[in-house]
Design an enzyme around this catalytic site. Structure first.
Site, mmCIF file in Angstrom:
data_model
loop_
_atom_site.group_PDB
_atom_site.id
_atom_site.type_symbol
_atom_site.label_atom_id
_atom_site.label_comp_id
_atom_site.label_asym_id
_atom_site.label_seq_id
_atom_site.Cartn_x
_atom_site.Cartn_y
_atom_site.Cartn_z
ATOM 1 N N LEU A 1 12.441 -19.791 78.147
ATOM 2 C CA LEU A 1 11.882 -20.687 77.140
ATOM 3 C C LEU A 1 13.082 -21.184 76.345
ATOM 4 C CD1 LEU A 1 8.768 -18.725 75.775
ATOM 5 C CD2 LEU A 1 8.771 -20.675 77.318
ATOM 6 N N ASP A 2 13.029 -22.429 75.901
ATOM 7 C CA ASP A 2 14.133 -22.968 75.108
ATOM 8 C C ASP A 2 14.274 -22.164 73.825
ATOM 9 O OD1 ASP A 2 14.392 -24.950 77.003
ATOM 10 O OD2 ASP A 2 13.206 -26.404 75.865
ATOM 11 N N LYS A 3 15.432 -22.283 73.212
ATOM 12 C CA LYS A 3 15.688 -21.548 71.956
ATOM 13 C C LYS A 3 14.614 -21.872 70.905
ATOM 14 C CE LYS A 3 19.214 -21.026 68.418
ATOM 15 N NZ LYS A 3 20.444 -21.595 67.863
ATOM 16 N N LYS B 1 9.307 -31.036 77.542
ATOM 17 C CA LYS B 1 9.964 -32.039 76.685
ATOM 18 C C LYS B 1 10.320 -33.280 77.499
ATOM 19 C CE LYS B 1 11.859 -28.507 73.633
ATOM 20 N NZ LYS B 1 12.983 -27.610 73.444
ATOM 21 N N HIS C 1 13.698 -27.695 80.637
ATOM 22 C CA HIS C 1 13.106 -28.532 79.567
ATOM 23 C C HIS C 1 11.924 -29.364 80.074
ATOM 24 C CE1 HIS C 1 16.433 -27.395 77.111
ATOM 25 N NE2 HIS C 1 17.266 -28.332 77.460
#
Ligand code: URA
Length: 250
Positions: free
Chosen positions: A110-112, A203, A200
């Site tokens: 998962l992204d930050k 997004k 990502h």
């Protein structure tokens, strides 16, 4: 424990795996005479024993062996879903020493700034099954998107939106839950189910239709749902029911 040939292992390796200290700590404990195997004190921390069949006790406490650990984390924003990072805190920093001793790793990234469901395990086979691109394990995200998500976006996502590198994403199910207007800007609250996990991905899918994700949370992976009671930044072991949802029979 499933069947198969049982193997012996060094006592210090077994106890270190269970978070009972480093190998040198365990050597010291053995020297002190507080470790017994089948009722007899052993001063040799390198002794080979069968962790499933032999009765191991430390200071009179029976040691229950297990190889794997399965953790559900409610990942907070601001931590990296990796096992190490030179600059930033990682999800492993949120684990207790005992759980970290099993050397779990995050299943997928998962992204930050993304929060939500993150599975951590040291079971490489299960991780591989969940991440294999051929399995198309669904992942459900909730997001807030800056902009007006319109029926045309839903259709594009359902047929396969083209990402910035030319890759055509697999069809995803986009649902608009509600919309809000803030200072004459529209925010769309959505749910999106995708069947792959490119970098990502969520997004970039929205960027492909000219919109920006401003908040992202994963709520489901396969049949495993984020426990709504699990506070952000905390974690717990999976229940047997949750493990069976992942196709794991304990
Ligand atoms: N898609 C993203 O864009 N980010 C994540 O963290 C997960 C899915």
């Amino acid at each position: 424990m499933s069947g198969g040939i049982r193997k012996t292992q060094r006592l210090d390796k077994i106890l270190a795996h269970l978070g009972r200290g480093s190998r040198s700590d365990i050597r010291r404990m053995a020297k002190q005479g507080i470790i017994t195997v089948n009722g007899s004190i052993t001063k040799d921390s390198g002794l080979h024993v069968d962790p499933y069949a032999d009765l191991i006790e430390v200071d009179g406490e029976r040691i229950q062996y297990r190889q794997f650990i399965y953790l559900m984390m409610h990942k907070p924003p601001g931590v990296i879903s990796a096992t190490e990072d030179k600059r930033e805190p990682t999800v492993l920093d949120l684990l207790s020493i005992d759980d970290a001793a099993f050397e779990p790793f995050p299943v997928g990234r998962l992204d930050k700034d993304t929060e939500g469901l993150l599975l951590l395990t040291n079971d490489g086979k299960l991780a591989h099954e969940l991440l294999s691109p051929r399995k198309h394990v669904p992942k459900i995200y909730e997001a807030i998107v800056a902009g007006d998500v319109v029926p045309q976006d839903i259709e594009l996502f359902a047929t396969g939106v083209t990402l910035d590198d030319g890759y055509v994403a697999l069809p995803g199910e986009l649902v608009v839950v509600r919309k809000e207007t803030q200072d004459s800007n529209i925010l769309s609250y959505i749910s999106l189910t995708i069947h792959e996990g490119k970098f990502h991905q969520v997004k970039r899918m929205f960027e492909a239709v000219g919109k920006q994700v401003v908040y992202l949370k994963r709520v489901q992976m396969g049949e495993l749902m984020l426990d709504p009671e699990l506070e952000i930044g905390t974690y717990r072991e999976l229940t047997d029911e949750e493990l069976s949802l992942l196709g794991k029979n304990i």
